[in-house]
Motif scaffolding. Structure first.
Motif, PDB file in Angstrom:
ATOM      1  N   VAL A   1       0.869  -1.166   0.000  1.00  0.00           N
ATOM      2  CA  VAL A   1       0.000   0.000   0.000  1.00  0.00           C
ATOM      3  C   VAL A   1       0.909   1.219   0.000  1.00  0.00           C
ATOM      4  O   VAL A   1       1.802   1.331   0.845  1.00  0.00           O
ATOM      5  CB  VAL A   1      -0.919   0.019   1.235  1.00  0.00           C
ATOM      6  CG1 VAL A   1      -1.695   1.331   1.298  1.00  0.00           C
ATOM      7  CG2 VAL A   1      -1.867  -1.166   1.230  1.00  0.00           C
ATOM      8  N   ILE A   2       0.709   2.112  -0.952  1.00  0.00           N
ATOM      9  CA  ILE A   2       1.524   3.325  -1.051  1.00  0.00           C
ATOM     10  C   ILE A   2       0.821   4.462  -0.332  1.00  0.00           C
ATOM     11  O   ILE A   2      -0.360   4.723  -0.568  1.00  0.00           O
ATOM     12  CB  ILE A   2       1.778   3.712  -2.520  1.00  0.00           C
ATOM     13  CG1 ILE A   2       2.500   2.580  -3.263  1.00  0.00           C
ATOM     14  CG2 ILE A   2       2.599   4.997  -2.609  1.00  0.00           C
ATOM     15  CD1 ILE A   2       2.688   2.843  -4.741  1.00  0.00           C
ATOM     16  N   VAL A   3       1.546   5.132   0.565  1.00  0.00           N
ATOM     17  CA  VAL A   3       0.995   6.254   1.325  1.00  0.00           C
ATOM     18  C   VAL A   3       1.589   7.550   0.789  1.00  0.00           C
ATOM     19  O   VAL A   3       2.808   7.651   0.576  1.00  0.00           O
ATOM     20  CB  VAL A   3       1.315   6.127   2.832  1.00  0.00           C
ATOM     21  CG1 VAL A   3       0.689   7.279   3.613  1.00  0.00           C
ATOM     22  CG2 VAL A   3       0.805   4.786   3.370  1.00  0.00           C
ATOM     23  N   THR A   4       0.728   8.534   0.554  1.00  0.00           N
ATOM     24  CA  THR A   4       1.178   9.825   0.048  1.00  0.00           C
ATOM     25  C   THR A   4       0.569  10.943   0.884  1.00  0.00           C
ATOM     26  O   THR A   4      -0.253  10.700   1.769  1.00  0.00           O
ATOM     27  CB  THR A   4       0.755  10.041  -1.425  1.00  0.00           C
ATOM     28  OG1 THR A   4      -0.654  10.321  -1.475  1.00  0.00           O
ATOM     29  CG2 THR A   4       1.047   8.825  -2.272  1.00  0.00           C
ATOM     30  N   SER A   5       0.956  12.167   0.574  1.00  0.00           N
ATOM     31  CA  SER A   5       0.325  13.343   1.165  1.00  0.00           C
ATOM     32  C   SER A   5      -0.119  14.253   0.026  1.00  0.00           C
ATOM     33  O   SER A   5       0.357  14.115  -1.106  1.00  0.00           O
ATOM     34  CB  SER A   5       1.317  14.073   2.092  1.00  0.00           C
ATOM     35  OG  SER A   5       2.482  14.435   1.373  1.00  0.00           O
TER      36      SER A   5
ATOM     37  N   ILE B   1       6.178  -6.856  -7.296  1.00  0.00           N
ATOM     38  CA  ILE B   1       5.336  -6.819  -6.101  1.00  0.00           C
ATOM     39  C   ILE B   1       4.025  -6.115  -6.473  1.00  0.00           C
ATOM     40  O   ILE B   1       4.045  -4.983  -6.952  1.00  0.00           O
ATOM     41  CB  ILE B   1       6.002  -6.047  -4.945  1.00  0.00           C
ATOM     42  CG1 ILE B   1       7.404  -6.599  -4.654  1.00  0.00           C
ATOM     43  CG2 ILE B   1       5.122  -6.101  -3.708  1.00  0.00           C
ATOM     44  CD1 ILE B   1       7.439  -7.992  -4.119  1.00  0.00           C
ATOM     45  N   PRO B   2       2.866  -6.740  -6.251  1.00  0.00           N
ATOM     46  CA  PRO B   2       1.584  -6.096  -6.574  1.00  0.00           C
ATOM     47  C   PRO B   2       1.343  -4.849  -5.725  1.00  0.00           C
ATOM     48  O   PRO B   2       1.632  -4.843  -4.523  1.00  0.00           O
ATOM     49  CB  PRO B   2       0.547  -7.179  -6.241  1.00  0.00           C
ATOM     50  CG  PRO B   2       1.303  -8.468  -6.229  1.00  0.00           C
ATOM     51  CD  PRO B   2       2.685  -8.123  -5.763  1.00  0.00           C
ATOM     52  N   VAL B   3       0.829  -3.798  -6.343  1.00  0.00           N
ATOM     53  CA  VAL B   3       0.436  -2.589  -5.622  1.00  0.00           C
ATOM     54  C   VAL B   3      -1.065  -2.653  -5.387  1.00  0.00           C
ATOM     55  O   VAL B   3      -1.853  -2.654  -6.333  1.00  0.00           O
ATOM     56  CB  VAL B   3       0.798  -1.318  -6.421  1.00  0.00           C
ATOM     57  CG1 VAL B   3       0.349  -0.073  -5.651  1.00  0.00           C
ATOM     58  CG2 VAL B   3       2.292  -1.259  -6.702  1.00  0.00           C
ATOM     59  N   LEU B   4      -1.476  -2.722  -4.120  1.00  0.00           N
ATOM     60  CA  LEU B   4      -2.890  -2.853  -3.790  1.00  0.00           C
ATOM     61  C   LEU B   4      -3.633  -1.539  -4.009  1.00  0.00           C
ATOM     62  O   LEU B   4      -4.816  -1.540  -4.343  1.00  0.00           O
ATOM     63  CB  LEU B   4      -3.046  -3.309  -2.333  1.00  0.00           C
ATOM     64  CG  LEU B   4      -2.356  -4.635  -1.979  1.00  0.00           C
ATOM     65  CD1 LEU B   4      -2.592  -4.962  -0.506  1.00  0.00           C
ATOM     66  CD2 LEU B   4      -2.845  -5.769  -2.864  1.00  0.00           C
TER      67      LEU B   4
ATOM     68  N   GLU C   1      -1.974   6.080 -13.242  1.00  0.00           N
ATOM     69  CA  GLU C   1      -1.173   4.862 -13.132  1.00  0.00           C
ATOM     70  C   GLU C   1      -2.034   3.589 -13.108  1.00  0.00           C
ATOM     71  O   GLU C   1      -1.512   2.485 -13.045  1.00  0.00           O
ATOM     72  CB  GLU C   1      -0.311   4.907 -11.867  1.00  0.00           C
ATOM     73  CG  GLU C   1       0.686   6.048 -11.816  1.00  0.00           C
ATOM     74  CD  GLU C   1       1.786   5.934 -12.861  1.00  0.00           C
ATOM     75  OE1 GLU C   1       1.997   4.819 -13.380  1.00  0.00           O
ATOM     76  OE2 GLU C   1       2.421   6.964 -13.161  1.00  0.00           O
ATOM     77  N   GLY C   2      -3.370   3.771 -13.146  1.00  0.00           N
ATOM     78  CA  GLY C   2      -4.258   2.617 -13.109  1.00  0.00           C
ATOM     79  C   GLY C   2      -4.306   1.961 -11.742  1.00  0.00           C
ATOM     80  O   GLY C   2      -4.497   0.739 -11.644  1.00  0.00           O
ATOM     81  N   LEU C   3      -4.149   2.767 -10.673  1.00  0.00           N
ATOM     82  CA  LEU C   3      -4.144   2.242  -9.311  1.00  0.00           C
ATOM     83  C   LEU C   3      -5.434   2.627  -8.589  1.00  0.00           C
ATOM     84  O   LEU C   3      -6.092   3.602  -8.939  1.00  0.00           O
ATOM     85  CB  LEU C   3      -2.938   2.785  -8.536  1.00  0.00           C
ATOM     86  CG  LEU C   3      -1.565   2.425  -9.093  1.00  0.00           C
ATOM     87  CD1 LEU C   3      -0.474   3.140  -8.310  1.00  0.00           C
ATOM     88  CD2 LEU C   3      -1.346   0.921  -9.053  1.00  0.00           C
TER      89      LEU C   3
END
Length: 281
Positions: free
Chosen positions: A177-181, A202-205, A238-240
């Motif tokens: 899981v990518i966390v941003t601000s 690695i899959p990005v959820l 990015e298709g996320l």
């Protein structure tokens, strides 16, 4: 012979290639989990930069998954800036046995391993070089007696250096899981983390935007104190999947400072919890 040829093509020797991402795609460097442990799913919480609240998101996910009845652990891989034990009020030290190193547990039963559980005091600085830090993170996987876990959440340090590379190479991560601000740099932050995960297969959820806004306690209006977030725009590009927009929550910060994070409620990450929950259904 093939590995030697590939190394020469990329300009690095076979000996030096062990620590680079090019080699990771050719040779498996996965380490064996501690013999007295069984972990069903491993989730990494990552970001391309620091200060976006990865530890808060990691801890929130752990608490919410625990409430669903799952057995959860947190591997604090942020060796030079550990904060997880303090958030959960853990002051004891990890103890060893013939089986390995035993993690401490929070009030609700979340198992936690952090470098702070091994240091003499919480404010003892970790002045180690990258390879030593990376080695400790590997030992948190190979030497720690996690027991039976449904989910092990890894609170990663920021960036794409030694420790994230070691985690992706050495531990079978099922997704991140990518966390941003909500800042202009969000596209760079997301792309760094996303591109590294893609190179490491690695899959990005999905993405969680932290500090999205502040809710006025008087009128209920949303105040974009860091500007209007661009995470959703970047996610679409990015298709996320967007997994949550988390506002600034002073009461959760207070619980963390008081070591009572087991009591925290974070409804803004419900979509992320459901996504992770679905991995075992």
């Amino acid at each position: 012979m093939d590995n030697e040829r590939k190394c020469s093509d990329t300009g690095c020797s076979q000996g030096s290639c062990e620590g680079c991402s090019q080699s990771a795609q050719q040779v498996s460097l996965l380490e064996d989990l501690n013999a007295y442990s069984h972990v069903k799913k491993v989730i990494g919480i990552v970001s391309g930069k620091g200060g976006v609240g990865k530890s808060l998101v990691t801890s929130s996910l752990a608490v919410e998954l625990q409430k669903k009845g799952y057995k959860v652990g947190i591997l604090d891989a942020d060796i030079t800036g550990p904060s997880i034990p303090k958030m959960f009020g853990i002051t004891g030290k990890a103890k060893g046995s013939e089986q390995g190193l035993h993690p401490e547990a929070s009030v609700s039963g979340i198992k936690i391993m952090s470098i702070n559980l091994l240091l003499e005091t919480d404010d003892t600085p970790v002045i180690w070089r990258g390879p030593v830090i990376a080695g400790v993170v590997k030992q948190f996987w190979t030497d720690v007696v996690w027991g039976e876990l449904d989910y092990l959440l890894i609170d990663m340090p920021p960036g794409t250096g030694d420790v994230p590379l070691t985690v992706f190479q050495s531990i079978p991560v099922d997704g991140i899981v990518i966390v941003t601000s909500p800042q202009d740099l969000v596209n760079l932050i997301v792309k760094k983390a996303y591109n590294m995960a893609e190179k490491m297969n690695i899959p990005v959820l999905g993405l969680i935007e932290n500090y999205s806004y502040l809710m006025c306690p008087d009128c209920g209006k949303k105040i974009n104190i860091f500007g209007k977030g661009k995470t959703e725009e970047e996610a679409e590009k990015e298709g996320l999947e967007m997994l949550g927009n988390v506002p600034v929550m002073p009461h959760i910060a207070e619980l963390a400072d008081e070591g009572r994070f087991d009591e925290a409620e974070n409804p803004y990450i419900a979509k992320a919890v459901d996504k992770i929950d679905g991995m075992l259904r």
